[in-house]
Design a protein around this motif. Structure first.
Motif, mmCIF file in Angstrom:
data_model
loop_
_atom_site.group_PDB
_atom_site.id
_atom_site.type_symbol
_atom_site.label_atom_id
_atom_site.label_comp_id
_atom_site.label_asym_id
_atom_site.label_seq_id
_atom_site.Cartn_x
_atom_site.Cartn_y
_atom_site.Cartn_z
ATOM 1 N N LYS A 103 4.481 34.310 9.594
ATOM 2 C CA LYS A 103 5.667 34.461 9.275
ATOM 3 C C LYS A 103 6.349 35.742 10.299
ATOM 4 C CE LYS A 103 7.981 33.440 5.368
ATOM 5 N NZ LYS A 103 8.396 33.750 3.816
ATOM 6 N N LYS A 104 5.644 36.536 10.415
ATOM 7 C CA LYS A 104 6.087 37.652 11.245
ATOM 8 C C LYS A 104 6.051 37.399 12.763
ATOM 9 C CE LYS A 104 3.946 42.166 12.745
ATOM 10 N NZ LYS A 104 3.046 42.313 13.756
ATOM 11 N N ASP A 105 4.882 36.665 13.001
ATOM 12 C CA ASP A 105 4.627 36.205 14.351
ATOM 13 C C ASP A 105 5.918 35.181 14.813
ATOM 14 O OD1 ASP A 105 2.433 37.665 14.754
ATOM 15 O OD2 ASP A 105 1.049 35.912 14.425
ATOM 16 N N ASN A 106 6.485 34.438 13.885
ATOM 17 C CA ASN A 106 7.478 33.442 14.300
ATOM 18 C C ASN A 106 8.778 34.170 14.259
ATOM 19 O OD1 ASN A 106 5.823 31.332 14.160
ATOM 20 N ND2 ASN A 106 6.271 30.883 11.941
ATOM 21 N N LEU A 107 8.943 35.197 13.453
ATOM 22 C CA LEU A 107 10.016 36.304 13.661
ATOM 23 C C LEU A 107 10.172 36.940 14.680
ATOM 24 C CD1 LEU A 107 10.200 37.340 9.880
ATOM 25 C CD2 LEU A 107 11.930 35.881 11.019
ATOM 26 N N GLU A 108 8.934 37.326 15.188
ATOM 27 C CA GLU A 108 8.697 38.142 16.541
ATOM 28 C C GLU A 108 9.365 37.274 17.736
ATOM 29 O OE1 GLU A 108 5.068 39.799 16.757
ATOM 30 O OE2 GLU A 108 5.723 41.429 15.404
ATOM 31 N N GLU A 109 9.067 35.779 17.642
ATOM 32 C CA GLU A 109 9.446 34.832 18.786
ATOM 33 C C GLU A 109 10.699 34.575 18.633
ATOM 34 O OE1 GLU A 109 7.447 30.821 19.024
ATOM 35 O OE2 GLU A 109 5.617 31.964 18.798
ATOM 36 N N ASP A 110 11.425 34.619 17.434
ATOM 37 C CA ASP A 110 12.811 34.323 17.118
ATOM 38 C C ASP A 110 13.566 35.529 17.916
ATOM 39 O OD1 ASP A 110 12.356 31.848 16.190
ATOM 40 O OD2 ASP A 110 12.690 32.768 14.011
ATOM 41 N N ILE A 111 13.004 36.629 17.602
ATOM 42 C CA ILE A 111 13.814 37.637 17.962
ATOM 43 C C ILE A 111 13.771 38.128 19.462
ATOM 44 C CG2 ILE A 111 13.443 40.296 18.240
ATOM 45 C CD1 ILE A 111 12.534 40.477 15.195
ATOM 46 N N HIS A 112 12.478 37.654 20.266
ATOM 47 C CA HIS A 112 12.557 37.572 21.572
ATOM 48 C C HIS A 112 13.351 36.627 22.141
ATOM 49 C CE1 HIS A 112 10.474 38.164 25.366
ATOM 50 N NE2 HIS A 112 10.404 36.800 25.714
ATOM 51 N N GLU A 113 13.532 35.394 21.760
ATOM 52 C CA GLU A 113 14.525 34.486 22.241
ATOM 53 C C GLU A 113 15.850 34.785 22.011
ATOM 54 O OE1 GLU A 113 13.616 30.738 19.994
ATOM 55 O OE2 GLU A 113 11.528 30.386 20.694
ATOM 56 N N MET A 114 16.158 35.592 20.699
ATOM 57 C CA MET A 114 17.622 36.196 20.742
ATOM 58 C C MET A 114 17.994 37.161 21.637
ATOM 59 S SD MET A 114 18.019 36.378 16.610
ATOM 60 C CE MET A 114 18.154 34.809 15.600
ATOM 61 N N LYS A 115 17.001 37.938 21.974
ATOM 62 C CA LYS A 115 17.045 38.943 22.897
ATOM 63 C C LYS A 115 17.485 38.224 24.268
ATOM 64 C CE LYS A 115 14.341 42.696 21.121
ATOM 65 N NZ LYS A 115 13.417 43.715 21.254
ATOM 66 N N ASN A 116 16.634 37.303 24.658
ATOM 67 C CA ASN A 116 17.138 36.655 25.742
ATOM 68 C C ASN A 116 18.596 36.026 25.899
ATOM 69 O OD1 ASN A 116 14.584 37.154 27.026
ATOM 70 N ND2 ASN A 116 13.736 35.006 26.317
ATOM 71 N N GLU A 117 18.715 35.498 24.930
ATOM 72 C CA GLU A 117 20.363 34.806 24.539
ATOM 73 C C GLU A 117 21.276 35.778 24.754
ATOM 74 O OE1 GLU A 117 20.663 32.444 20.908
ATOM 75 O OE2 GLU A 117 18.947 31.307 21.467
ATOM 76 N N VAL A 118 21.046 37.110 24.217
ATOM 77 C CA VAL A 118 21.841 38.064 24.423
ATOM 78 C C VAL A 118 22.148 38.618 25.757
ATOM 79 C CG1 VAL A 118 22.394 40.671 23.603
ATOM 80 C CG2 VAL A 118 21.603 39.049 21.938
ATOM 81 N N CYS A 119 21.045 38.715 26.384
ATOM 82 C CA CYS A 119 21.053 38.865 27.996
ATOM 83 C C CYS A 119 21.839 37.893 28.707
ATOM 84 C CB CYS A 119 19.566 39.047 28.349
ATOM 85 S SG CYS A 119 18.848 40.379 28.053
ATOM 86 N N GLU A 120 21.615 36.658 28.309
ATOM 87 C CA GLU A 120 22.425 35.506 29.220
ATOM 88 C C GLU A 120 24.030 35.561 28.637
ATOM 89 O OE1 GLU A 120 20.527 31.796 27.983
ATOM 90 O OE2 GLU A 120 18.663 32.249 29.015
ATOM 91 N N LEU A 121 24.204 35.890 27.594
ATOM 92 C CA LEU A 121 25.555 36.146 26.975
ATOM 93 C C LEU A 121 26.270 37.210 27.719
ATOM 94 C CD1 LEU A 121 25.400 35.260 23.069
ATOM 95 C CD2 LEU A 121 26.340 34.008 25.056
ATOM 96 N N ARG A 122 25.627 38.233 27.846
ATOM 97 C CA ARG A 122 25.935 39.570 28.546
ATOM 98 C C ARG A 122 26.296 39.102 29.949
ATOM 99 N NH1 ARG A 122 22.110 44.671 26.546
ATOM 100 N NH2 ARG A 122 23.326 44.769 24.531
#
Length: 154
Positions: A103-122
């Motif tokens: 679960k932790k590994d999946n959440l870390e993956e999700d966080i990484h994807e969200m960071k990428n999305e935030v960068c794209e939105l910026r």
């Protein structure tokens, strides 16, 4: 308490108890079961040197009573049960840990994807701000040009 130097007699000098026949005394010979004949421990069995009283190596050990043996066996059984329960709990906790780790590994993956999305939105926001400035400048130049054209047409 009967000590190694206190006198106690045995029912038979050559008799050994099959449960205790393998116990060796300080002389290296098999100890024999004796019975205390005097004192506060009268009637209690103990292991002693088979060479006593001619030679006293000082070996002495109480023979546990039958109910004491049963109590010890019950305690061993309880300990074995406790160990089994703890091993089972350990196994369950290890499985739970694996699930939590996944679960932790999946959440870390999700966080990484969200960071990428935030960068794209910026980046998109910065482009939109740049476009807004460009459109504002174009609108202002258009207004000036329109005013200039109106001024020459009058």
């Amino acid at each position: 308490m009967v000590g190694p130097k206190q006198q106690a007699s045995t029912g038979s000098g050559s008799s050994t108890n099959s449960r205790h026949g393998r116990v060796k005394c300080g002389c290296g010979v098999s100890a024999i079961v004796r019975v205390a004949k005097k004192g506060p421990n009268c009637g209690m069995q103990f292991l002693g040197c088979s060479s006593w009283p001619e030679y006293n190596c000082g070996f002495f050990r109480w023979v546990p009573e039958n109910n004491a043996i049963e109590d010890l066996q019950f305690q061993v059984l309880e300990k074995d049960t406790t160990i089994s329960e703890l091993e089972y709990d350990k196994k369950l906790l290890e499985e739970k840990l694996k699930k939590v780790q996944l679960k932790k590994d999946n959440l870390e993956e999700d966080i990484h994807e969200m960071k990428n999305e935030v960068c794209e939105l910026r980046i998109e926001v910065m482009r939109a701000i740049r476009n807004e400035k460009n459109y504002s400048m174009a609108l202002m130049y258009s207004c000036l040009l329109f005013a200039f054209v109106l001024f020459y047409l009058k």
